[in-house]
Scaffold this active site. Structure first.
Site, PDB file in Angstrom:
ATOM      1  N   LYS A 123       0.896  -1.244  -0.034  1.00  0.00           N
ATOM      2  CA  LYS A 123       0.111  -0.017  -0.310  1.00  0.00           C
ATOM      3  C   LYS A 123       0.617   1.435  -0.484  1.00  0.00           C
ATOM      4  O   LYS A 123       1.722   1.249   0.994  1.00  0.00           O
ATOM      5  CB  LYS A 123      -0.931   0.185   1.517  1.00  0.00           C
ATOM      6  CG  LYS A 123      -1.783   1.240   1.640  1.00  0.00           C
ATOM      7  CD  LYS A 123      -3.035   0.580   2.612  1.00  0.00           C
ATOM      8  CE  LYS A 123      -4.036   2.103   2.677  1.00  0.00           C
ATOM      9  NZ  LYS A 123      -4.763   1.911   4.032  1.00  0.00           N
ATOM     10  N   SER A 150      -9.199   1.673   2.849  1.00  0.00           N
ATOM     11  CA  SER A 150      -8.702   2.592   1.938  1.00  0.00           C
ATOM     12  C   SER A 150      -7.925   1.360   1.174  1.00  0.00           C
ATOM     13  O   SER A 150      -7.075   2.117   0.396  1.00  0.00           O
ATOM     14  CB  SER A 150      -7.813   2.997   3.083  1.00  0.00           C
ATOM     15  OG  SER A 150      -7.000   2.838   3.830  1.00  0.00           O
ATOM     16  N   SER A 166      -9.221  -0.619   7.279  1.00  0.00           N
ATOM     17  CA  SER A 166      -9.273  -0.930   5.495  1.00  0.00           C
ATOM     18  C   SER A 166      -8.527  -1.738   5.351  1.00  0.00           C
ATOM     19  O   SER A 166      -8.076  -1.867   3.799  1.00  0.00           O
ATOM     20  CB  SER A 166      -7.858   0.035   5.783  1.00  0.00           C
ATOM     21  OG  SER A 166      -8.674   1.899   6.439  1.00  0.00           O
TER      22      SER A 166
END
Length: 447
Positions: free
Chosen positions: A76, A153, A177
């Site tokens: 990420k 996210s 997330s």
């Protein structure tokens, strides 16, 4: 989707597969113009990926291999990777390559993981749908022509795994997330107890709630990654614990509110299968949960801590932020020091109460999120976006607020829209919860 990590490790170990071939297949998928690669990896493939893979093969031929040698992993865009720029899904951070790996990333590198690239995300990890106006939003693998949200996210993280661009993905989890995109995309997603994995080298959202987790094909895959990131020198295996005799708390009330028919049917079927497998499922109402809403007033601890970190950047670059993200960060500017400290004290008390309430149970079980993935286009409407974001964050954020560990497991029927079944365990019971999760997965997962 690529095979599970154990399968890939065995194939690499006995020479049926080479890291160069495996990573090349991921790079090919990322570069497919008809796929989601440009939205999953908006900054392209890692310049070092092919070299890492070749080095892994060369070292293995010399008898040198780590527990993750040659395994392609996506990262990420919130974590520092040496030599690469960390943008956190936005445009306001300095375009300077990181001098060092984040601690979690460094541990994965030492274990031999090959980093294929940096995945797209909600800007600064501050919402649940996974929409990014700067770099585009990857489409959910289910019903792709409808272009549904991937969840966030860690949006690109999930799609990197479903679309065979990586074998597993590293993400953060502040309010769900990792688990939200895992649930919406049909994957396993794990959020550890926050203190289990160091946060150094990670762009923060909330110092109180941030944790480092993973998204992968199975609970066992998540357990292997968690083991390495937590500092084990080997990808410690878990022994699956069958549900028979386990005591599950099924909370009533808020976590079951506003479920759509798909989620309701999948959840009911999962509970029936657990019961048939000998699990003891008891409906409960936790007193500590009744007070959690107070922690969310004026954006709660997340907004206050995000505002403290972003205030200087916002003064200089407010126009470059996603308007939906900056609006949420600015909620923290209205909190007084007294309100923040009172919230910290309230949270500590509720964590203690929750620990006592969970002692009679092996785990909590509930839907990860109450809806299937809506279309990206439907969230252009601001009221729809706001209500969807709240729904997606509502259930998984409980584990973050109460400092628990939690895992999401696919429980939908094969061919149906993905639905996640969420387990939550007591503070620092991570390996036990993963063992339980593997046993539950064998009972409820679609085949």
């Amino acid at each position: 989707m690529l095979p599970a990590l154990d399968t890939l490790r065995a194939q690499l170990a006995d020479g049926r597969l080479e890291a160069e071939t495996l990573v090349a297949s991921c790079i090919e998928r990322i570069g497919d113009a008809s796929g989601e690669g440009r939205r999953v990896f908006p900054h392209g493939v890692s310049a070092a990926a092919a070299t890492q893979a070749a080095a892994s093969d060369a070292l293995r031929r010399c008898g040198v291999a780590g527990p993750l040698s040659g395994i392609p992993v996506s990262v990420k865009d919130l974590f520092d990777v040496q030599g690469e720029v960390t943008r956190a899904g936005g445009h306001v951070l300095a375009e300077e390559p990181a001098m060092h790996d984040a601690v979690a990333i460094g541990r994965l590198r030492a274990a031999g993981a090959v980093f294929v690239g940096r995945t797209n995300m909600t800007e600064f990890a501050y919402s649940g749908p996974g929409i990014n106006p700067h770099y585009g939003t990857p489409a959910n693998p289910f019903d792709r022509s409808a272009a549904r949200i991937p969840g966030g996210s860690s949006s690109g993280a999930a799609v990197s795994v479903t679309d065979s661009m990586a074998a597993a993905a590293i993400g953060s989890d502040t309010g769900g997330s990792c688990r939200i995109p895992a649930a919406l995309c049909g994957l396993a997603g794990f959020k550890p107890t926050a203190a289990r994995i160091p946060l150094q080298g990670t762009v923060p959202l909330s110092s109180s709630y941030d944790s480092i987790g993973s998204i992968a094909p199975s609970v066992a895959c998540c357990a292997a990654l968690d083991s390495i990131m937590a500092g084990d020198t080997e990808a410690a295996a878990i022994v699956s614990q069958a549900p028979h005799g386990l005591r599950f708390a099924a909370p009533t009330g808020i976590v079951l509110d506003d479920m759509d028919s798909h989620v309701a049917a999948a959840f009911e079927r999962a509970i029936e299968r657990l019961t048939a497998a000998g699990a003891i499922v008891r409906e409960v109402s936790f007193e500590s949960w009744r007070q959690l809403a107070a922690l969310g007033q004026h954006g709660g601890l997340v907004a206050a801590e995000a505002w403290a970190w972003h205030v200087g950047l916002i003064k200089r670059h407010a126009d470059a932020y996603d308007p939906r993200v900056i609006a949420r960060i600015r909620l923290g500017s209205g909190q007084s020091t007294a309100e923040y400290l009172l919230n910290r004290a309230l949270r500590s008390r509720l964590c203690r109460e929750a620990e006592d309430e969970l002692r009679p149970f092996d785990a909590i079980v509930c839907p990860t999120v109450p809806i299937i993935a809506p279309r990206i286009a439907d969230l252009d409407d601001e009221p729809v976006y706001t209500s969807t974001n709240r729904l997606l964050l509502r259930n998984p954020s409980i584990a973050n607020m109460l400092d628990l560990c939690s895992v999401s497991i696919p429980c939908h029927a094969s061919g149906d829209a993905p639905v996640g079944l969420m387990l939550m365990g007591r503070h620092m019971s991570d390996r036990q919860l993963l063992a339980i999760g593997a046993g539950v997965e064998a009972v409820v997962r679609p085949h």
